[in-house]
Motif scaffolding. Sequence first.
Motif, PDB file in Angstrom:
ATOM      1  N   THR A   1       0.831  -1.211   0.000  1.00 11.00           N
ATOM      2  CA  THR A   1       0.000   0.000   0.000  1.00 11.00           C
ATOM      3  C   THR A   1       0.859   1.252   0.000  1.00 11.00           C
ATOM      4  O   THR A   1       0.582   2.205  -0.748  1.00 11.00           O
TER       5      THR A   1
ATOM      6  N   LYS B   1      -9.038   7.736   0.466  1.00 15.10           N
ATOM      7  CA  LYS B   1      -8.951   6.655   1.445  1.00 15.10           C
ATOM      8  C   LYS B   1     -10.355   6.121   1.734  1.00 15.10           C
ATOM      9  O   LYS B   1     -11.255   6.864   2.114  1.00 15.10           O
ATOM     10  N   VAL B   2     -10.485   4.821   1.567  1.00 16.18           N
ATOM     11  CA  VAL B   2     -11.770   4.166   1.803  1.00 16.18           C
ATOM     12  C   VAL B   2     -11.829   3.571   3.205  1.00 16.18           C
ATOM     13  O   VAL B   2     -12.855   3.623   3.873  1.00 16.18           O
ATOM     14  N   LYS B   3     -10.704   3.016   3.652  1.00 14.62           N
ATOM     15  CA  LYS B   3     -10.668   2.334   4.943  1.00 14.62           C
ATOM     16  C   LYS B   3      -9.339   2.630   5.618  1.00 14.62           C
ATOM     17  O   LYS B   3      -8.285   2.590   4.981  1.00 14.62           O
ATOM     18  N   ASN B   4      -9.384   2.948   6.901  1.00 13.72           N
ATOM     19  CA  ASN B   4      -8.171   3.246   7.650  1.00 13.72           C
ATOM     20  C   ASN B   4      -7.372   1.970   7.938  1.00 13.72           C
ATOM     21  O   ASN B   4      -7.913   0.865   7.963  1.00 13.72           O
ATOM     22  N   GLU B   5      -6.093   2.192   8.207  1.00 11.09           N
ATOM     23  CA  GLU B   5      -5.209   1.067   8.528  1.00 11.09           C
ATOM     24  C   GLU B   5      -5.444   0.599   9.961  1.00 11.09           C
ATOM     25  O   GLU B   5      -5.628   1.398  10.873  1.00 11.09           O
ATOM     26  N   THR B   6      -5.424  -0.717  10.155  1.00 12.45           N
ATOM     27  CA  THR B   6      -5.594  -1.313  11.483  1.00 12.45           C
ATOM     28  C   THR B   6      -4.456  -2.282  11.750  1.00 12.45           C
ATOM     29  O   THR B   6      -3.574  -2.475  10.909  1.00 12.45           O
TER      30      THR B   6
ATOM     31  N   SER C   1      -5.139  -5.257   9.228  1.00 17.43           N
ATOM     32  CA  SER C   1      -5.359  -5.025   7.797  1.00 17.43           C
ATOM     33  C   SER C   1      -4.707  -3.710   7.377  1.00 17.43           C
ATOM     34  O   SER C   1      -4.519  -2.802   8.200  1.00 17.43           O
TER      35      SER C   1
ATOM     36  N   ALA D   1      -4.462  -0.177   4.954  1.00 17.86           N
ATOM     37  CA  ALA D   1      -5.423   0.841   4.522  1.00 17.86           C
ATOM     38  C   ALA D   1      -5.861   0.570   3.082  1.00 17.86           C
ATOM     39  O   ALA D   1      -5.102   0.028   2.282  1.00 17.86           O
ATOM     40  N   VAL D   2      -7.093   0.969   2.775  1.00 12.72           N
ATOM     41  CA  VAL D   2      -7.657   0.752   1.437  1.00 12.72           C
ATOM     42  C   VAL D   2      -7.867   2.113   0.782  1.00 12.72           C
ATOM     43  O   VAL D   2      -8.489   2.999   1.370  1.00 12.72           O
ATOM     44  N   TYR D   3      -7.324   2.265  -0.442  1.00 16.71           N
ATOM     45  CA  TYR D   3      -7.452   3.514  -1.195  1.00 16.71           C
ATOM     46  C   TYR D   3      -8.138   3.228  -2.530  1.00 16.71           C
ATOM     47  O   TYR D   3      -7.977   2.141  -3.109  1.00 16.71           O
ATOM     48  N   LYS D   4      -8.878   4.208  -2.987  1.00 18.17           N
ATOM     49  CA  LYS D   4      -9.503   4.121  -4.304  1.00 18.17           C
ATOM     50  C   LYS D   4      -8.820   5.138  -5.217  1.00 18.17           C
ATOM     51  O   LYS D   4      -8.832   6.340  -4.942  1.00 18.17           O
TER      52      LYS D   4
END
Length: 253
Positions: A221, A233-238, A241, A243-246
């Motif tokens: 990522t 950014k679609v979903k923050n990093e944990t 998992s 982080a999810v970016y579009k």
Amino acid sequence: MSSFRKALKSRQRNHHERSQPGSRKHLGLLEKKKDYKLRADDYHKKQNTIAALRKKALDKNPDEFYFKMINSQLKDGVHVAKKSTDEEMTEEQKKIMRTQDIRYIEMKRVAEAKKIERLKGELHLLEADDKPKNKHTFFVDSKKEVHSFDLASHLKTVPELVDRVFNRPTIDTLNTKRIQGATDPKSVEKLSKQRKHQYKILCQRIDREKKMFVISEKIQTRKDLQDKRKKVKVKNETNTSAAVYKFEAKRQR
């Protein structure tokens, strides 16, 4: 205590330290030998350190040069490296470094996965605690047979081995062949402990493989974020998992 020791002890005099004379009271307590010894040792230690530093300065090469001499500065008595104003690596070099990191982590993850598969093949996961219990359904012709159904006789084994999910020999096998392996309770308990230890190692390796997979995703990522395209950014990093970016669609030429 004997009478001789009592007489000897009565003749002994109590030791009294000499005090500071009255004319020197303003100078404080009178220094004793132990105080002088401490002061003398400290003085000689400092003198030896100064002599060693003086010798090191005399033996030093005047033409000696290190880059740390110009790349560090003194801050609060400690040498601290100066922050470079120029970029140490280009963007292309950073991408190559991240690719190498991903390859190394992926290599370790694949090796860990192979070890997990080998352990699973050895243990068969027959006594795993988190494994769902299997069901074995037997069909009979009438309700009368249901009430008189004997599981041990149907499986052709002894009642003591009915609860086993593996290594359940039949009566014919027990009569015709010799029993191999541990039979006494202590040996069986020892083997059970060893099997539980192997299951524990297997769980640890599975957790390690999952963590390596998450690390690999996070590095990938960060590598993708070097792209100049617009992204959201679609979903923050944990912890479990990345982080999810579009990214904005870009036409490939």
